[in-house]
Design an enzyme around this catalytic site. Structure first.
Site, PDB file in Angstrom:
ATOM      1  N   ASP A   1       0.843  -1.195   0.000  1.00  0.00           N
ATOM      2  CA  ASP A   1       0.000   0.000   0.000  1.00  0.00           C
ATOM      3  C   ASP A   1       0.879   1.247   0.000  1.00  0.00           C
ATOM      4  O   ASP A   1       1.806   1.361   0.799  1.00  0.00           O
ATOM      5  CB  ASP A   1      -0.906  -0.013   1.237  1.00  0.00           C
TER       6      ASP A   1
ATOM      7  N   ARG B   1       1.616  16.282  12.743  1.00  0.00           N
ATOM      8  CA  ARG B   1       2.848  17.079  12.821  1.00  0.00           C
ATOM      9  C   ARG B   1       2.585  18.451  12.225  1.00  0.00           C
ATOM     10  O   ARG B   1       2.997  18.742  11.093  1.00  0.00           O
ATOM     11  CB  ARG B   1       3.982  16.412  12.013  1.00  0.00           C
TER      12      ARG B   1
ATOM     13  N   GLN C   1      -3.285   2.651  14.989  1.00  0.00           N
ATOM     14  CA  GLN C   1      -2.266   3.239  14.110  1.00  0.00           C
ATOM     15  C   GLN C   1      -1.457   4.314  14.839  1.00  0.00           C
ATOM     16  O   GLN C   1      -0.232   4.348  14.760  1.00  0.00           O
ATOM     17  CB  GLN C   1      -2.966   3.840  12.882  1.00  0.00           C
TER      18      GLN C   1
ATOM     19  N   HIS D   1      -3.764  13.960   0.728  1.00  0.00           N
ATOM     20  CA  HIS D   1      -3.960  13.077   1.873  1.00  0.00           C
ATOM     21  C   HIS D   1      -2.757  13.146   2.816  1.00  0.00           C
ATOM     22  O   HIS D   1      -2.910  13.307   4.024  1.00  0.00           O
ATOM     23  CB  HIS D   1      -4.176  11.633   1.393  1.00  0.00           C
TER      24      HIS D   1
ATOM     25  N   THR E   1      -4.811   6.560   0.098  1.00  0.00           N
ATOM     26  CA  THR E   1      -6.071   7.294   0.101  1.00  0.00           C
ATOM     27  C   THR E   1      -6.081   8.382  -0.962  1.00  0.00           C
ATOM     28  O   THR E   1      -5.143   9.170  -1.058  1.00  0.00           O
ATOM     29  CB  THR E   1      -6.295   7.931   1.483  1.00  0.00           C
TER      30      THR E   1
ATOM     31  N   ASP F   1      -9.159   0.360   2.174  1.00  0.00           N
ATOM     32  CA  ASP F   1      -8.139  -0.053   3.146  1.00  0.00           C
ATOM     33  C   ASP F   1      -8.639   0.311   4.549  1.00  0.00           C
ATOM     34  O   ASP F   1      -8.300   1.364   5.088  1.00  0.00           O
ATOM     35  CB  ASP F   1      -6.822   0.666   2.806  1.00  0.00           C
TER      36      ASP F   1
ATOM     37  N   LYS G   1      -3.789  -2.057  10.026  1.00  0.00           N
ATOM     38  CA  LYS G   1      -4.162  -2.245   8.618  1.00  0.00           C
ATOM     39  C   LYS G   1      -4.255  -3.710   8.206  1.00  0.00           C
ATOM     40  O   LYS G   1      -4.408  -3.978   7.022  1.00  0.00           O
ATOM     41  CB  LYS G   1      -3.087  -1.579   7.735  1.00  0.00           C
TER      42      LYS G   1
HETATM   43 CA    CA Z   1      -4.002   3.019   2.908  1.00  0.00          CA
END
Ligand code: CA
Length: 435
Positions: free
Chosen positions: A131, A147, A244, A138, A361, A237, A257
């Site tokens: 991925d 951040r 995460q 995104h 994404t 996904d 994921k």
């Molecule tokens: Ca993804």
């Protein structure tokens, strides 16, 4: 425009006109044996194995015919461009209005069957899944949330960032997805707890299947990438954001994921999409040049329209229509399919037919084109209002996410589409796990 004798393939809003001919695998209740290879046409499916059994497609080489009798598309994918083009040409001919052989055949009802009478399976054995993170919008949105001072890391414009995912966790559209359990922490430095994932999300992505593989140690030159890229699908996904956030540093996503990713069942070939190719994508004027192995003068993008809708449990009970929560375009991506493949194999990493690469994404510049709940609700600070009166920051049990993608009609060609990618969230199995 060439016409097709399957009436539903002529409808203007149809995803699968004669110009498309996507590949998939399915089973039939009225036939023994495993999965069969087929091609979608209108609301019907051409059962390729059945067609071969009745002597159709006899103009194809023995190796192509043999590959098309398999239970998955891997062998056909690995045959390469000439095989793909010959099969596409023969099937186009078979389904064209002026070709009588199949439409007048006494077994036509056994060979072309209604899509509602088949059960779609994964189209290939997906040995490996990677991925990427190819949308600058995104990456910037997510970076800003985590951040604020430094949303894009220094490497981002130089290589398509990715991670190796889990082929075994990919399911076909329509399979329910169980809300996972996971280790999370309320604060950045712990202590963590183990429990039901709360921040469950979707990610709107485009998947691309590798066709012909490359041997270990052999790089795929970006200018030859088309010979190794078979076709695309929709990919959701599914992501556990609370897992995460706690686990991702320093090695990237892992359990956040690996519980499920959903693909649409039909693979739309790059040969079908080629009339929509545009040179690109267009980069910012001040973007730094990429290294030569990532540059191809004929590199392409396409204006694949992408839509995400939701149906909650209460909307389903009230028989309410799916509610569209975002609309974007694949054209907004920074890194191309060819760049992803060239970078992936730049070390000599062997890719095999049927391997899947996710784009990451797909998000655009506007709030309504953001391809995940994380971005759409800006980390839950701007909840979405659903037509049943409820609000969403992330996904609830019973929510169903439906993704669609299509290339708009042109002066010479009808619209073609990717079909649907849907999945519904089941409650976690928390009670069954001792911990
Ligand atoms: Ca993804």
């Amino acid at each position: 425009m060439m016409s097709c004798w399957v009436a539903s393939a002529q409808a203007p809003d149809c995803d699968f006109p004669l110009a498309n001919l996507p590949w998939g695998c399915f089973t039939r209740a009225d036939r023994a044996g495993g999965a069969r290879i087929g091609v979608a046409i209108g609301d019907q499916v051409l059962d390729v194995r059945e067609a071969l059994g009745h002597g159709f497609l006899a103009g194809l080489s023995a190796s192509v015919q043999s590959a098309l009798r398999c239970e998955s598309l891997n062998e056909f994918m690995n045959l390469g461009t000439t095989a793909w083009k010959s099969a596409r040409a023969e099937i186009t001919k078979l389904l064209s209005s002026d070709e009588r052989a199949l439409q007048d055949h006494n077994k036509v009802a056994d060979i072309v069957v209604h899509a509602k009478n088949v059960a779609m399976m994964l189209p290939a054995k997906i040995g490996d899944y990677t991925d990427f993170y190819a949308s600058i919008h995104h990456a910037t949105n997510v970076g800003k949330m985590f951040r604020p001072d430094n949303p894009l890391l220094p490497n981002w414009r130089h290589l398509p960032v990715g991670y190796h995912g889990r082929g075994s966790s990919i399911v076909v559209s329509g399979v329910d997805v169980r809300r996972p359990m996971g280790q999370t922490s309320a604060t950045d430095d712990g202590p963590p707890t183990f429990g039901v994932v709360r921040l469950l999300d979707y990610e709107l992505e485009v998947g691309v299947y590798v066709g012909k593989g490359n041997a270990m140690g052999e790089r795929v030159d970006i200018a030859h990438s088309r010979e190794h890229l078979f076709g695309v699908c929709l990919l959701n996904d599914w992501s556990a954001r609370d897992v995460q956030k706690w686990e991702y540093q320093p090695l990237g996503p892992f359990n956040a994921k690996n519980f499920a990713s959903t693909v649409s069942p039909w693979i739309v070939t790059l040969d079908a999409i080629e009339p929509w190719f545009e040179r690109g994508p267009v980069r910012e004027a001040d973007a730094s040049a990429n290294l030569p192995y990532l540059v191809w003068k004929n590199d392409f993008t396409f204006d694949l329209q992408l839509s995400v809708s939701i149906v909650s449990a209460s909307m389903r009970e009230k028989n309410m229509a799916p509610f569209e929560i975002s609309r974007g375009s694949y054209r907004d991506m920074y890194w191309t399919l060819s760049q992803m493949l060239a970078h992936h194999t730049s070390t000599g990493c062997p890719m095999n037919a049927g391997d899947l690469m996710g784009s990451g994404t797909v998000s655009g510049t506007t709030p309504d084109s953001r391809g995940s709940m994380l971005e759409r609700t800006w980390r839950g600070t701007e909840p979405l209002q659903l037509p049943d009166g409820s609000t969403r920051k992330f996904l609830d049990d019973g929510d169903e996410i439906i993704m669609r993608g299509w290339l708009p009609a042109t002066a010479n060609l009808p619209r073609i589409g990717l079909g649907e990618c849907r999945g519904r969230i089941l409650p976690a199995h928390s009670a069954q796990i001792a911990f």
